[in-house]
Design a protein around this motif. Structure first.
Motif, PDB file in Angstrom:
ATOM      1  N   THR A 148       0.799  -1.230   0.000  1.00  0.00           N
ATOM      2  CA  THR A 148       0.000   0.000   0.000  1.00  0.00           C
ATOM      3  C   THR A 148       0.831   1.279   0.000  1.00  0.00           C
ATOM      4  O   THR A 148       0.290   2.356  -0.233  1.00  0.00           O
ATOM      5  CB  THR A 148      -0.934   0.024   1.228  1.00  0.00           C
ATOM      6  N   THR A 149       2.119   1.168   0.263  1.00  0.00           N
ATOM      7  CA  THR A 149       2.919   2.392   0.345  1.00  0.00           C
ATOM      8  C   THR A 149       3.078   3.061  -1.017  1.00  0.00           C
ATOM      9  O   THR A 149       3.188   2.401  -2.040  1.00  0.00           O
ATOM     10  CB  THR A 149       4.310   2.108   0.947  1.00  0.00           C
ATOM     11  N   SER A 150       3.061   4.373  -0.975  1.00  0.00           N
ATOM     12  CA  SER A 150       3.306   5.144  -2.203  1.00  0.00           C
ATOM     13  C   SER A 150       4.527   6.042  -2.035  1.00  0.00           C
ATOM     14  O   SER A 150       4.844   6.842  -2.904  1.00  0.00           O
ATOM     15  CB  SER A 150       2.074   6.007  -2.526  1.00  0.00           C
ATOM     16  N   SER A 151       5.200   5.872  -0.902  1.00  0.00           N
ATOM     17  CA  SER A 151       6.374   6.689  -0.591  1.00  0.00           C
ATOM     18  C   SER A 151       7.646   5.871  -0.786  1.00  0.00           C
ATOM     19  O   SER A 151       7.781   4.781  -0.223  1.00  0.00           O
ATOM     20  CB  SER A 151       6.294   7.193   0.855  1.00  0.00           C
ATOM     21  N   LYS A 152       8.578   6.402  -1.560  1.00  0.00           N
ATOM     22  CA  LYS A 152       9.852   5.699  -1.764  1.00  0.00           C
ATOM     23  C   LYS A 152      10.626   5.603  -0.455  1.00  0.00           C
ATOM     24  O   LYS A 152      11.266   4.574  -0.181  1.00  0.00           O
ATOM     25  CB  LYS A 152      10.687   6.462  -2.805  1.00  0.00           C
ATOM     26  N   LYS A 153      10.548   6.641   0.361  1.00  0.00           N
ATOM     27  CA  LYS A 153      11.245   6.625   1.643  1.00  0.00           C
ATOM     28  C   LYS A 153      10.682   5.526   2.541  1.00  0.00           C
ATOM     29  O   LYS A 153      11.439   4.758   3.147  1.00  0.00           O
ATOM     30  CB  LYS A 153      11.114   7.981   2.336  1.00  0.00           C
ATOM     31  N   GLU A 154       9.372   5.449   2.620  1.00  0.00           N
ATOM     32  CA  GLU A 154       8.744   4.408   3.437  1.00  0.00           C
ATOM     33  C   GLU A 154       9.049   3.025   2.859  1.00  0.00           C
ATOM     34  O   GLU A 154       9.277   2.070   3.607  1.00  0.00           O
ATOM     35  CB  GLU A 154       7.233   4.617   3.504  1.00  0.00           C
ATOM     36  N   PHE A 155       9.058   2.920   1.544  1.00  0.00           N
ATOM     37  CA  PHE A 155       9.389   1.663   0.865  1.00  0.00           C
ATOM     38  C   PHE A 155      10.773   1.181   1.289  1.00  0.00           C
ATOM     39  O   PHE A 155      10.960   0.015   1.649  1.00  0.00           O
ATOM     40  CB  PHE A 155       9.321   1.880  -0.640  1.00  0.00           C
ATOM     41  N   ASP A 156      11.752   2.073   1.268  1.00  0.00           N
ATOM     42  CA  ASP A 156      13.121   1.714   1.668  1.00  0.00           C
ATOM     43  C   ASP A 156      13.177   1.311   3.138  1.00  0.00           C
ATOM     44  O   ASP A 156      13.891   0.373   3.515  1.00  0.00           O
ATOM     45  CB  ASP A 156      14.070   2.883   1.410  1.00  0.00           C
ATOM     46  N   GLU A 157      12.421   2.021   3.981  1.00  0.00           N
ATOM     47  CA  GLU A 157      12.391   1.684   5.408  1.00  0.00           C
ATOM     48  C   GLU A 157      11.780   0.308   5.628  1.00  0.00           C
ATOM     49  O   GLU A 157      12.257  -0.476   6.461  1.00  0.00           O
ATOM     50  CB  GLU A 157      11.598   2.749   6.176  1.00  0.00           C
ATOM     51  N   LEU A 158      10.726   0.007   4.880  1.00  0.00           N
ATOM     52  CA  LEU A 158      10.070  -1.297   5.003  1.00  0.00           C
ATOM     53  C   LEU A 158      10.996  -2.421   4.555  1.00  0.00           C
ATOM     54  O   LEU A 158      11.023  -3.497   5.166  1.00  0.00           O
ATOM     55  CB  LEU A 158       8.783  -1.326   4.174  1.00  0.00           C
ATOM     56  N   LEU A 159      11.770  -2.176   3.509  1.00  0.00           N
ATOM     57  CA  LEU A 159      12.744  -3.186   3.065  1.00  0.00           C
ATOM     58  C   LEU A 159      13.761  -3.476   4.177  1.00  0.00           C
ATOM     59  O   LEU A 159      14.142  -4.622   4.398  1.00  0.00           O
ATOM     60  CB  LEU A 159      13.465  -2.717   1.805  1.00  0.00           C
ATOM     61  N   GLY A 160      14.190  -2.409   4.855  1.00  0.00           N
ATOM     62  CA  GLY A 160      15.128  -2.589   5.964  1.00  0.00           C
ATOM     63  C   GLY A 160      14.508  -3.388   7.098  1.00  0.00           C
ATOM     64  O   GLY A 160      15.150  -4.273   7.685  1.00  0.00           O
ATOM     65  N   GLN A 161      13.236  -3.104   7.401  1.00  0.00           N
ATOM     66  CA  GLN A 161      12.542  -3.838   8.459  1.00  0.00           C
ATOM     67  C   GLN A 161      12.361  -5.303   8.091  1.00  0.00           C
ATOM     68  O   GLN A 161      12.509  -6.189   8.946  1.00  0.00           O
ATOM     69  CB  GLN A 161      11.186  -3.192   8.726  1.00  0.00           C
ATOM     70  N   GLY A 181      14.311  -7.041   6.194  1.00  0.00           N
ATOM     71  CA  GLY A 181      15.623  -7.669   6.357  1.00  0.00           C
ATOM     72  C   GLY A 181      15.947  -7.953   7.814  1.00  0.00           C
ATOM     73  O   GLY A 181      16.499  -9.012   8.144  1.00  0.00           O
ATOM     74  N   ASP A 182      15.579  -7.026   8.704  1.00  0.00           N
ATOM     75  CA  ASP A 182      15.832  -7.211  10.138  1.00  0.00           C
ATOM     76  C   ASP A 182      15.044  -8.391  10.687  1.00  0.00           C
ATOM     77  O   ASP A 182      15.567  -9.201  11.473  1.00  0.00           O
ATOM     78  CB  ASP A 182      15.470  -5.936  10.908  1.00  0.00           C
ATOM     79  N   VAL A 183      13.772  -8.476  10.316  1.00  0.00           N
ATOM     80  CA  VAL A 183      12.925  -9.576  10.800  1.00  0.00           C
ATOM     81  C   VAL A 183      13.433 -10.908  10.244  1.00  0.00           C
ATOM     82  O   VAL A 183      13.530 -11.898  10.973  1.00  0.00           O
ATOM     83  CB  VAL A 183      11.447  -9.359  10.390  1.00  0.00           C
ATOM     84  N   ASP A 184      13.776 -10.919   8.967  1.00  0.00           N
ATOM     85  CA  ASP A 184      14.265 -12.147   8.338  1.00  0.00           C
ATOM     86  C   ASP A 184      15.531 -12.659   9.033  1.00  0.00           C
ATOM     87  O   ASP A 184      15.708 -13.869   9.189  1.00  0.00           O
ATOM     88  CB  ASP A 184      14.549 -11.894   6.860  1.00  0.00           C
ATOM     89  N   ALA A 185      16.375 -11.725   9.460  1.00  0.00           N
ATOM     90  CA  ALA A 185      17.630 -12.114  10.112  1.00  0.00           C
ATOM     91  C   ALA A 185      17.389 -12.759  11.481  1.00  0.00           C
ATOM     92  O   ALA A 185      18.233 -13.508  11.983  1.00  0.00           O
ATOM     93  CB  ALA A 185      18.539 -10.903  10.258  1.00  0.00           C
ATOM     94  N   LYS A 186      16.231 -12.479  12.092  1.00  0.00           N
ATOM     95  CA  LYS A 186      15.924 -13.014  13.421  1.00  0.00           C
ATOM     96  C   LYS A 186      15.343 -14.424  13.362  1.00  0.00           C
ATOM     97  O   LYS A 186      15.252 -15.098  14.388  1.00  0.00           O
ATOM     98  CB  LYS A 186      14.924 -12.100  14.144  1.00  0.00           C
ATOM     99  N   ILE A 187      14.959 -14.869  12.188  1.00  0.00           N
ATOM    100  CA  ILE A 187      14.287 -16.168  12.065  1.00  0.00           C
ATOM    101  C   ILE A 187      15.301 -17.308  12.132  1.00  0.00           C
ATOM    102  O   ILE A 187      16.357 -17.247  11.510  1.00  0.00           O
ATOM    103  CB  ILE A 187      13.516 -16.244  10.740  1.00  0.00           C
ATOM    104  N   SER A 234       6.558 -19.112   0.552  1.00  0.00           N
ATOM    105  CA  SER A 234       5.493 -18.365  -0.123  1.00  0.00           C
ATOM    106  C   SER A 234       5.650 -16.864   0.101  1.00  0.00           C
ATOM    107  O   SER A 234       5.526 -16.060  -0.837  1.00  0.00           O
ATOM    108  CB  SER A 234       4.128 -18.836   0.385  1.00  0.00           C
ATOM    109  N   LEU A 235       5.944 -16.496   1.337  1.00  0.00           N
ATOM    110  CA  LEU A 235       6.137 -15.079   1.669  1.00  0.00           C
ATOM    111  C   LEU A 235       7.331 -14.490   0.924  1.00  0.00           C
ATOM    112  O   LEU A 235       7.281 -13.353   0.444  1.00  0.00           O
ATOM    113  CB  LEU A 235       6.348 -14.920   3.179  1.00  0.00           C
ATOM    114  N   THR A 236       8.395 -15.255   0.853  1.00  0.00           N
ATOM    115  CA  THR A 236       9.602 -14.783   0.173  1.00  0.00           C
ATOM    116  C   THR A 236       9.307 -14.483  -1.291  1.00  0.00           C
ATOM    117  O   THR A 236       9.742 -13.459  -1.833  1.00  0.00           O
ATOM    118  CB  THR A 236      10.724 -15.841   0.277  1.00  0.00           C
ATOM    119  N   LYS A 237       8.561 -15.382  -1.940  1.00  0.00           N
ATOM    120  CA  LYS A 237       8.196 -15.163  -3.351  1.00  0.00           C
ATOM    121  C   LYS A 237       7.297 -13.928  -3.487  1.00  0.00           C
ATOM    122  O   LYS A 237       7.489 -13.097  -4.392  1.00  0.00           O
ATOM    123  CB  LYS A 237       7.494 -16.388  -3.914  1.00  0.00           C
TER     124      LYS A 237
END
Length: 275
Positions: free
Chosen positions: A132-145, A147-153, A168-171
């Motif tokens: 739903t994001t339309s902001s590039k800044k928010e998009f980049d922040e979400l990508l970082g988040q 990555g952080d969550v994925d690293a904790k798994i 499925s989520l990764t795809k």
């Protein structure tokens, strides 16, 4: 013989008690009283210490001591009966440790499974925000988040269901990220083309308002380098390029031969700098 051992044991000085107990037993390996005191202390430690590694270590030491005692003791029916009781106690301690290990492993497994489930929930939430994001800044922040969550798994501890969900989520994330990047790139190019079209219009209007001024090649370069030749043609839409060609052709048609040559050189030089 056991007085110093009992003194340390009663004072809770484990290292000292073990040192004295081991020494006494090694020097009197056939003495039932010495063995019983040393063996019982080892078993007590194996039964009561909090760390499973320590408990396993001491029950193994008790097992070694019992084997050594059996080899050196004067075996009688009574002594054999005692030995069987010692073995029974060892079995009880070993079983208790094994049970605790299994319970702790199961608890740890459930905790990891729960942790992984919570992380997968977070990834689902972030996926929806990403969509739903339309902001590039928010998009980049979400990508970082993400990555952080994925690293904790702990992926090695996934259940079959969790593994399928993660794949499925990764795809979905990959497809969504690619789609969003194309979307942002398109929006960026739309803005770029709007700016280019406005700049071309500025060149066109300024040239038409004072064509004589731009017979001067310095003035001509100042105009076209900042407007007409200030954009990367590879990023321009066909519609923008059509308008560019119209403006370029108009200016080119109004110049004399020297001006036409100069405009061509300016175009080549500015294009080289853009690259």
């Amino acid at each position: 013989m056991l007085e110093l051992f009992n003194t340390y044991k009663n004072a809770g000085k484990i290292s000292q008690a073990l040192m004295v107990g081991r020494n006494a037993f090694n020097r009197n390996s056939d003495n039932a009283e010495v063995f019983d005191a040393y063996f019982s202390y080892l078993c007590t430690l194996a039964e009561t210490l909090p760390a499973l590694a320590d408990r396993s270590h001491f029950v193994d030491q008790a097992n070694v001591a019992l084997s050594f005692y059996i080899e050196n003791a004067d075996l009688t029916e009574s002594v054999v009966g005692d030995i069987m009781e010692y073995r029974s106690r060892l079995d009880t301690v070993y079983n208790a440790i094994a049970k605790d290990q299994q319970e702790r492993s199961e608890k740890q497994r459930k905790e990891i499974e729960h942790h992984n489930s919570e992380c997968l929930k977070e990834l689902y939430t972030l996926k929806d925000k990403l969509r739903t994001t339309s902001s590039k800044k928010e998009f980049d922040e979400l990508l970082g988040q993400i990555g952080d969550v994925d690293a904790k798994i702990d992926k090695e501890s996934f259940t079959k269901e969790q593994s399928d969900t993660y794949d499925s989520l990764t795809k979905e994330h990959t497809d969504l990220i690619s789609s969003k990047m194309r979307e942002f790139e398109y929006k960026k190019n739309v803005a770029y083309n709007k700016q280019a079209a406005d700049s071309f219009a500025k060149a066109f209007n300024q040239f038409r308002s004072n064509e004589g001024k731009y017979k001067n090649q310095t003035q001509l370069f100042s105009l076209v380098s900042a407007t007409l030749f200030n954009y990367d043609a590879s990023r321009l839409f066909n519609e923008t390029l059509i308008y560019y060609n119209h403006v370029y052709s108009y200016i080119f048609s109004k110049l004399d031969d020297e001006g036409k040559l100069a405009l061509t050189r300016f175009s080549i030089e500015c294009e080289r700098k853009l690259r």
